[in-house]
Design a protein around this motif. Structure first.
Motif, PDB file in Angstrom:
ATOM      1  N   LEU A   1       0.724  -1.059   0.049  1.00  0.00           N
ATOM      2  CA  LEU A   1       0.124   0.037  -0.051  1.00  0.00           C
ATOM      3  C   LEU A   1       0.805   1.324  -0.012  1.00  0.00           C
ATOM      4  O   LEU A   1       0.805   2.256  -0.910  1.00  0.00           O
ATOM      5  CB  LEU A   1      -0.883  -0.105   1.219  1.00  0.00           C
ATOM      6  N   HIS A   2       1.815   1.378   0.831  1.00  0.00           N
ATOM      7  CA  HIS A   2       2.788   2.543   1.017  1.00  0.00           C
ATOM      8  C   HIS A   2       3.534   2.623  -0.290  1.00  0.00           C
ATOM      9  O   HIS A   2       3.671   3.633  -0.884  1.00  0.00           O
ATOM     10  CB  HIS A   2       3.608   2.463   2.274  1.00  0.00           C
ATOM     11  N   GLU A   3       4.053   1.659  -0.791  1.00  0.00           N
ATOM     12  CA  GLU A   3       4.990   1.507  -2.046  1.00  0.00           C
ATOM     13  C   GLU A   3       3.867   2.245  -3.248  1.00  0.00           C
ATOM     14  O   GLU A   3       4.259   3.079  -4.122  1.00  0.00           O
ATOM     15  CB  GLU A   3       5.307   0.228  -2.526  1.00  0.00           C
ATOM     16  N   TRP A   4       2.684   1.661  -3.210  1.00  0.00           N
ATOM     17  CA  TRP A   4       1.735   2.213  -4.222  1.00  0.00           C
ATOM     18  C   TRP A   4       1.369   3.764  -4.012  1.00  0.00           C
ATOM     19  O   TRP A   4       1.398   4.518  -4.961  1.00  0.00           O
ATOM     20  CB  TRP A   4       0.349   1.363  -4.140  1.00  0.00           C
ATOM     21  N   ALA A   5       1.252   4.028  -2.996  1.00  0.00           N
ATOM     22  CA  ALA A   5       1.172   5.474  -2.703  1.00  0.00           C
ATOM     23  C   ALA A   5       2.260   6.415  -3.119  1.00  0.00           C
ATOM     24  O   ALA A   5       1.974   7.459  -3.708  1.00  0.00           O
ATOM     25  CB  ALA A   5       0.650   5.861  -0.996  1.00  0.00           C
ATOM     26  N   THR A   6       3.516   5.894  -2.844  1.00  0.00           N
ATOM     27  CA  THR A   6       4.411   6.742  -3.252  1.00  0.00           C
ATOM     28  C   THR A   6       4.656   6.856  -4.796  1.00  0.00           C
ATOM     29  O   THR A   6       5.122   7.688  -5.142  1.00  0.00           O
ATOM     30  CB  THR A   6       6.055   5.903  -2.291  1.00  0.00           C
ATOM     31  N   ASN A   7       4.487   5.514  -5.230  1.00  0.00           N
ATOM     32  CA  ASN A   7       4.783   5.303  -6.700  1.00  0.00           C
ATOM     33  C   ASN A   7       3.598   6.243  -7.544  1.00  0.00           C
ATOM     34  O   ASN A   7       4.108   6.339  -8.671  1.00  0.00           O
ATOM     35  CB  ASN A   7       4.854   3.979  -7.173  1.00  0.00           C
ATOM     36  N   THR A   8       2.722   6.540  -7.088  1.00  0.00           N
ATOM     37  CA  THR A   8       1.496   6.869  -7.790  1.00  0.00           C
ATOM     38  C   THR A   8       1.492   8.333  -7.320  1.00  0.00           C
ATOM     39  O   THR A   8       0.244   9.093  -7.875  1.00  0.00           O
ATOM     40  CB  THR A   8       0.133   6.306  -7.656  1.00  0.00           C
TER      41      THR A   8
ATOM     42  N   THR B   1      -1.860  13.074   0.357  1.00  0.00           N
ATOM     43  CA  THR B   1      -2.739  13.284  -0.105  1.00  0.00           C
ATOM     44  C   THR B   1      -3.943  12.365   0.492  1.00  0.00           C
ATOM     45  O   THR B   1      -3.759  11.403   0.999  1.00  0.00           O
ATOM     46  CB  THR B   1      -3.029  13.205  -1.929  1.00  0.00           C
ATOM     47  N   ILE B   2      -5.250  13.025   0.626  1.00  0.00           N
ATOM     48  CA  ILE B   2      -6.180  12.068   1.437  1.00  0.00           C
ATOM     49  C   ILE B   2      -6.946  11.197   0.304  1.00  0.00           C
ATOM     50  O   ILE B   2      -7.411  11.809  -0.702  1.00  0.00           O
ATOM     51  CB  ILE B   2      -7.237  13.039   2.130  1.00  0.00           C
ATOM     52  N   LEU B   3      -7.087  10.104   0.512  1.00  0.00           N
ATOM     53  CA  LEU B   3      -7.751   9.066  -0.301  1.00  0.00           C
ATOM     54  C   LEU B   3      -8.862   8.533   0.290  1.00  0.00           C
ATOM     55  O   LEU B   3      -8.615   8.160   1.401  1.00  0.00           O
ATOM     56  CB  LEU B   3      -6.402   8.152  -0.932  1.00  0.00           C
ATOM     57  N   THR B   4      -9.766   8.342  -0.383  1.00  0.00           N
ATOM     58  CA  THR B   4     -10.747   7.270   0.225  1.00  0.00           C
ATOM     59  C   THR B   4     -10.512   5.715  -0.004  1.00  0.00           C
ATOM     60  O   THR B   4      -9.403   5.610  -0.783  1.00  0.00           O
ATOM     61  CB  THR B   4     -12.200   7.631  -0.661  1.00  0.00           C
TER      62      THR B   4
ATOM     63  N   ASP C   1     -17.696  10.784   3.186  1.00  0.00           N
ATOM     64  CA  ASP C   1     -17.958   9.539   2.698  1.00  0.00           C
ATOM     65  C   ASP C   1     -17.635   8.264   3.603  1.00  0.00           C
ATOM     66  O   ASP C   1     -17.880   7.250   3.159  1.00  0.00           O
ATOM     67  CB  ASP C   1     -17.192   9.239   1.441  1.00  0.00           C
ATOM     68  N   GLY C   2     -17.296   8.511   4.780  1.00  0.00           N
ATOM     69  CA  GLY C   2     -16.737   7.590   5.549  1.00  0.00           C
ATOM     70  C   GLY C   2     -15.483   7.907   5.983  1.00  0.00           C
ATOM     71  O   GLY C   2     -15.002   8.783   6.910  1.00  0.00           O
ATOM     72  N   ASP C   3     -14.409   6.890   5.720  1.00  0.00           N
ATOM     73  CA  ASP C   3     -12.809   7.072   6.157  1.00  0.00           C
ATOM     74  C   ASP C   3     -12.036   7.012   5.006  1.00  0.00           C
ATOM     75  O   ASP C   3     -12.404   6.756   3.883  1.00  0.00           O
ATOM     76  CB  ASP C   3     -12.690   5.721   7.053  1.00  0.00           C
ATOM     77  N   GLY C   4     -11.013   7.811   5.321  1.00  0.00           N
ATOM     78  CA  GLY C   4      -9.888   7.938   4.256  1.00  0.00           C
ATOM     79  C   GLY C   4      -8.712   7.776   4.822  1.00  0.00           C
ATOM     80  O   GLY C   4      -8.463   7.645   6.067  1.00  0.00           O
ATOM     81  N   VAL C   5      -7.504   8.109   4.155  1.00  0.00           N
ATOM     82  CA  VAL C   5      -6.170   7.891   4.614  1.00  0.00           C
ATOM     83  C   VAL C   5      -5.239   8.707   3.930  1.00  0.00           C
ATOM     84  O   VAL C   5      -5.571   9.361   2.825  1.00  0.00           O
ATOM     85  CB  VAL C   5      -5.632   6.416   4.434  1.00  0.00           C
TER      86      VAL C   5
END
Length: 192
Positions: free
Chosen positions: A124-131, A136-139, A180-184
């Motif tokens: 997950l963290h690698e994906w967030a870094t690479n993209t 940034t807040i994501l749902t 919309d609920g929770d994000g990260v």
């Protein structure tokens, strides 16, 4: 008895033990059963990873043509894994933290850990870094159903929450309540 490997229609290579009729039957000898359970565990996790399956239910042992049919049945030797045998395998998997009952407080379905929550956290963290999603807040929906398919596509929310919890403990993410609920929000790794 001639045991051989077999490639399924989905391209998964079944091990030779899958051609042994006793493999599909609970064994009275505890050592033999423990060995077979270990082999079923490895087989189920490998197959789940191959097909990107996250959930296994006892009912899957009874559904001809279902998504688990290739591994839970062997029509070449006229054998299938019975639900009570599958329940035993799943119970052992849960006891070894290779699965969790999902939803909790029942024993008919599990969420499989073909990647542990710690491993999913790294993905997950690698994906967030690479993209470019750091800070940034994501749902959860944006993560599990991204416009460009990723290793996280289709990840169940409970597994995603577990991965985020791992990242939050290490300061690499923060769970945020949004409309919309929770994000990260993801953060760069801390430097030492």
């Amino acid at each position: 008895m001639n045991l051989s490997t077999y490639k399924t229609a989905s391209g998964f290579l079944l091990p030779s033990i899958h051609s042994a009729p006793p493999f599909f039957t609970q064994q009275p000898n505890t050592a033999t059963q423990a060995g077979f359970t270990e082999q079923w565990t490895r087989l189920l996790l490998a197959y789940a990873r191959h097909r990107r399956l996250f959930t296994l239910r006892l009912e899957d042992a009874e559904v001809p043509g279902g998504e688990w049919d290739e591994v839970l049945r062997n029509p070449r030797i006229n054998r299938r894994l019975m639900p009570n045998h599958l329940a035993h395998v799943l119970d052992v998997m849960v006891s070894k933290d290779l699965a969790v009952y999902e939803p909790a407080k029942q024993m008919r379905a599990v969420l499989l850990y073909w990647r542990s929550p710690d491993e999913w956290a790294d993905v997950l963290h690698e994906w967030a870094t690479n993209t470019g999603q750091l800070n940034t807040i994501l749902t959860f929906y944006e993560i599990s159903d991204p416009p460009v398919p990723s290793a996280l596509s289709g990840i169940p929310e409970s597994l995603l929450r577990g991965a985020i919890a791992v990242l939050a403990k290490s300061g690499r993410a923060q769970l945020i309540s949004i409309s919309d609920g929770d994000g990260v929000r993801f953060f760069p790794p801390r430097t030492k």
